[in-house]
Design a protein around this motif. Structure first.
Motif: not given
Length: 180
Positions: A172-180
């Motif tokens: 998994a890539k944590c960047a895909d799960w950060i709220e922008k």
């Protein structure tokens, strides 16, 4: 005492009591699910007639990231004030987090979002574990600190969890799960 027909006071009180016990049980289980697991305690300062000062180590799972567990150690005051629960705890808290299975994100999260918080004094101090994502390195970063309403503490501890392959799954890539 006169009762109206069809209304049995004993049945009403029994049903009310049963509902109260059921509500209390569900509240207790919900609170215990959020509480960390005590791993062990060790005494650090001997007290003659009251509880000793201790270091307590706890474990908890990240509620939003499956496959990550954190362990933290906190000092617990003994003595009379510690015994009755009014001692203000010190801010020295250590933290270690690790990947313990495949990392699965349950929801998007904000940088610095609370993972766990607990009161450390009767009114003013609380301990917090927060989570962030180092996007460049694909690493989850956890920090523990304590704060007060008026004056915070610079004492903190940080732990990094590189997201690694687990079994044959995709990383998994944590960047895909950060709220922008």
């Amino acid at each position: 005492m006169r009762q109206s027909p069809g209304l049995n006071l004993g049945k009403v009180l029994g049903l009310t009591g049963a509902l109260f016990v059921a509500a209390l049980a569900s509240l207790t289980s919900a609170q215990s699910a959020e509480e960390p697991d005590l791993i062990f305690k060790r005494s650090t300062v001997f007290k003659w007639l009251t509880p000793n000062d201790k270091l307590a180590t706890y474990g908890l799972d990240d509620p939003e990231v499956e496959g990550v567990a954190c362990h933290f150690t906190v000092p617990e005051r003994g003595g009379f004030k510690g015994w009755i629960g009014i001692a203000e705890e010190v801010s020295d808290i250590s933290l270690s987090c690790s990947q313990v299975g495949p990392v699965i994100f349950k929801a998007k999260f904000e940088q610095g979002e609370d993972v766990f918080r607990k009161r450390r004094s009767l009114f003013f101090k609380k301990m917090q574990i927060v989570r962030g994502c180092d996007v460049k390195r694909n690493v989850l970063v956890y920090m523990v600190y304590s704060d007060r309403i008026i004056e915070g503490s610079p004492k903190n501890s940080t732990s990094s969890v590189p997201i690694m392959p687990w079994g044959i799954g995709i990383v998994a890539k944590c960047a895909d799960w950060i709220e922008k």
